[in-house]
Design a protein around this motif. Structure first.
Motif, PDB file in Angstrom:
ATOM      1  N   TYR A 146       0.835  -1.201   0.000  1.00 61.21           N
ATOM      2  CA  TYR A 146       0.000   0.000   0.000  1.00 61.21           C
ATOM      3  C   TYR A 146       0.870   1.253   0.000  1.00 61.21           C
ATOM      4  CZ  TYR A 146      -4.412   2.419   1.001  1.00 61.21           C
ATOM      5  OH  TYR A 146      -5.547   3.204   0.912  1.00 61.21           O
ATOM      6  N   GLU A 149       1.105   4.255  -2.891  1.00 60.89           N
ATOM      7  CA  GLU A 149       0.948   5.677  -2.588  1.00 60.89           C
ATOM      8  C   GLU A 149       2.156   6.464  -3.096  1.00 60.89           C
ATOM      9  OE1 GLU A 149      -1.643   6.252   1.437  1.00 60.89           O
ATOM     10  OE2 GLU A 149       0.391   5.494   1.720  1.00 60.89           O
ATOM     11  N   SER A 196      -3.008  14.235  -1.632  1.00 61.52           N
ATOM     12  CA  SER A 196      -4.163  14.143  -0.738  1.00 61.52           C
ATOM     13  C   SER A 196      -5.095  12.989  -1.098  1.00 61.52           C
ATOM     14  CB  SER A 196      -4.939  15.463  -0.747  1.00 61.52           C
ATOM     15  OG  SER A 196      -5.548  15.687  -2.008  1.00 61.52           O
ATOM     16  N   SER A 256      -4.048   7.824  -0.985  1.00 58.12           N
ATOM     17  CA  SER A 256      -4.587   6.650  -0.307  1.00 58.12           C
ATOM     18  C   SER A 256      -5.706   6.005  -1.113  1.00 58.12           C
ATOM     19  CB  SER A 256      -5.105   7.050   1.083  1.00 58.12           C
ATOM     20  OG  SER A 256      -5.577   5.926   1.778  1.00 58.12           O
ATOM     21  N   ILE A 257      -6.573   6.831  -1.725  1.00 55.20           N
ATOM     22  CA  ILE A 257      -7.654   6.302  -2.561  1.00 55.20           C
ATOM     23  C   ILE A 257      -7.075   5.635  -3.809  1.00 55.20           C
ATOM     24  CG2 ILE A 257      -9.659   6.918  -3.966  1.00 55.20           C
ATOM     25  CD1 ILE A 257     -10.243   9.149  -2.009  1.00 55.20           C
ATOM     26  N   ARG A 312     -13.256   0.658  -1.229  1.00 57.07           N
ATOM     27  CA  ARG A 312     -13.370   1.009   0.187  1.00 57.07           C
ATOM     28  C   ARG A 312     -12.914  -0.132   1.096  1.00 57.07           C
ATOM     29  NH1 ARG A 312     -16.172   5.690   0.924  1.00 57.07           N
ATOM     30  NH2 ARG A 312     -17.406   6.452  -0.847  1.00 57.07           N
ATOM     31  N   LEU A 339      -9.213   0.423   1.625  1.00 58.51           N
ATOM     32  CA  LEU A 339      -8.765   1.761   2.002  1.00 58.51           C
ATOM     33  C   LEU A 339      -8.104   1.745   3.383  1.00 58.51           C
ATOM     34  CD1 LEU A 339      -8.796   4.671   0.929  1.00 58.51           C
ATOM     35  CD2 LEU A 339     -10.963   4.992   2.137  1.00 58.51           C
ATOM     36  N   GLN A 340      -6.902   2.334   3.460  1.00 62.82           N
ATOM     37  CA  GLN A 340      -6.166   2.423   4.718  1.00 62.82           C
ATOM     38  C   GLN A 340      -5.831   3.889   5.000  1.00 62.82           C
ATOM     39  OE1 GLN A 340      -2.809  -0.289   5.012  1.00 62.82           O
ATOM     40  NE2 GLN A 340      -3.714  -1.648   3.471  1.00 62.82           N
ATOM     41  N   ASN A 341      -5.829   4.224   6.258  1.00 59.87           N
ATOM     42  CA  ASN A 341      -5.514   5.589   6.664  1.00 59.87           C
ATOM     43  C   ASN A 341      -4.178   5.629   7.390  1.00 59.87           C
ATOM     44  OD1 ASN A 341      -8.004   6.699   5.733  1.00 59.87           O
ATOM     45  ND2 ASN A 341      -9.034   5.852   7.541  1.00 59.87           N
ATOM     46  N   ASN A 342      -3.546   6.788   7.322  1.00 58.52           N
ATOM     47  CA  ASN A 342      -2.294   7.034   8.043  1.00 58.52           C
ATOM     48  C   ASN A 342      -1.170   6.081   7.650  1.00 58.52           C
ATOM     49  OD1 ASN A 342      -3.663   9.065   9.566  1.00 58.52           O
ATOM     50  ND2 ASN A 342      -4.465   7.464  10.940  1.00 58.52           N
TER      51      ASN A 342
END
Length: 232
Positions: free
Chosen positions: A5, A9, A20, A23-24, A105, A108-111
């Motif tokens: 991932y 990115e 911005s 991630s998507i 979705r 999808l991962q954050n941070n």
């Protein structure tokens, strides 16, 4: 080997994509190609009954079965093509079906910190803004010579199939209407429709009419013969 991932990115950002939405962009890759740079979808539906081929991490296509770039399997090149497609859609991910359906979705991962060390050999040495390849066959690439012909034949087959479905449906509707109007049984009504042929005119077919007229003529001849014998 599937890319991580963070690597995806990083590729998106290095290719000139908006950080911005990195991630998507990375999440879209997994339902599209599983993170495999060499992934190919040979028969990717276009939504109109025809097909195209999609290539690489972001499954890039130019609407045909021709690769979008000679270096499509290079991760950075594919990312550059994806960024171009994103910008061409008004900075939106709508060209990807997995975005429109929301499948991305689930991945999808954050941070997650982008891995900016990811890249590709061909991508680093190629143009910063590669364009989608034309569907016109290349005189120097024999693999593209027959691609447009194949695509046209395949599409014609699809159109012929759909036409057959429409004609069959029309015949069924006609049989139903005749049943309502004539009050006949399905077998005799269907037989009448088939005999009528392309004209699809309710009533007696040309073959049946000819046979009836022939029988009537023979009957008249026989009656004339009997009348002559009585007169004698």
């Amino acid at each position: 080997m599937a890319l991580s991932y963070a690597q995806l990115e990083g590729l998106w950002i290095k290719a000139g994509g908006d950080p911005s939405v990195a991630s998507i962009a990375a999440a879209i890759v997994y339902p599209e190609s599983g993170g495999n740079p060499s992934a190919v979808a040979a028969m990717d539906p276009k939504g109109d009954g025809t097909y195209q081929s999609a290539f690489g991490l972001w499954q890039i296509s130019n609407g045909t079965h021709t690769p979008p770039s000679p270096n499509w399997a290079d991760p950075l090149t594919n990312a550059q093509l994806a960024v171009g497609k994103y910008k061409g859609a008004g900075n939106r991910f709508t060209p990807w079906g997995t975005y429109d359906t929301g499948k991305y979705r689930a991945y999808l991962q954050n941070n997650v910190a982008p891995d900016m060390t990811a890249g590709g050999g061909a991508g680093n040495g190629s143009s910063a803004n590669p364009t989608l390849a034309s569907s016109t066959p290349s005189l120097t690439d024999p693999s593209t010579w027959f691609t447009p012909v194949y695509e046209q034949i395949y599409n014609m087959g699809n159109y012929a199939f759909m036409l057959g479905v429409l004609v069959s449906g029309g015949l069924l509707v006609l049989v139903g209407l005749l049943l309502l109007v004539r009050g006949g049984d399905p077998v005799s009504t269907t037989s009448m429709v088939v005999q009528t042929g392309v004209g699809l005119i309710p009533g007696e077919s040309a073959v049946a009419q000819g046979r009836r007229q022939n029988r009537e003529r023979l009957a008249r001849n026989e009656q004339d013969r009997l009348n002559r014998r009585v007169e004698q």
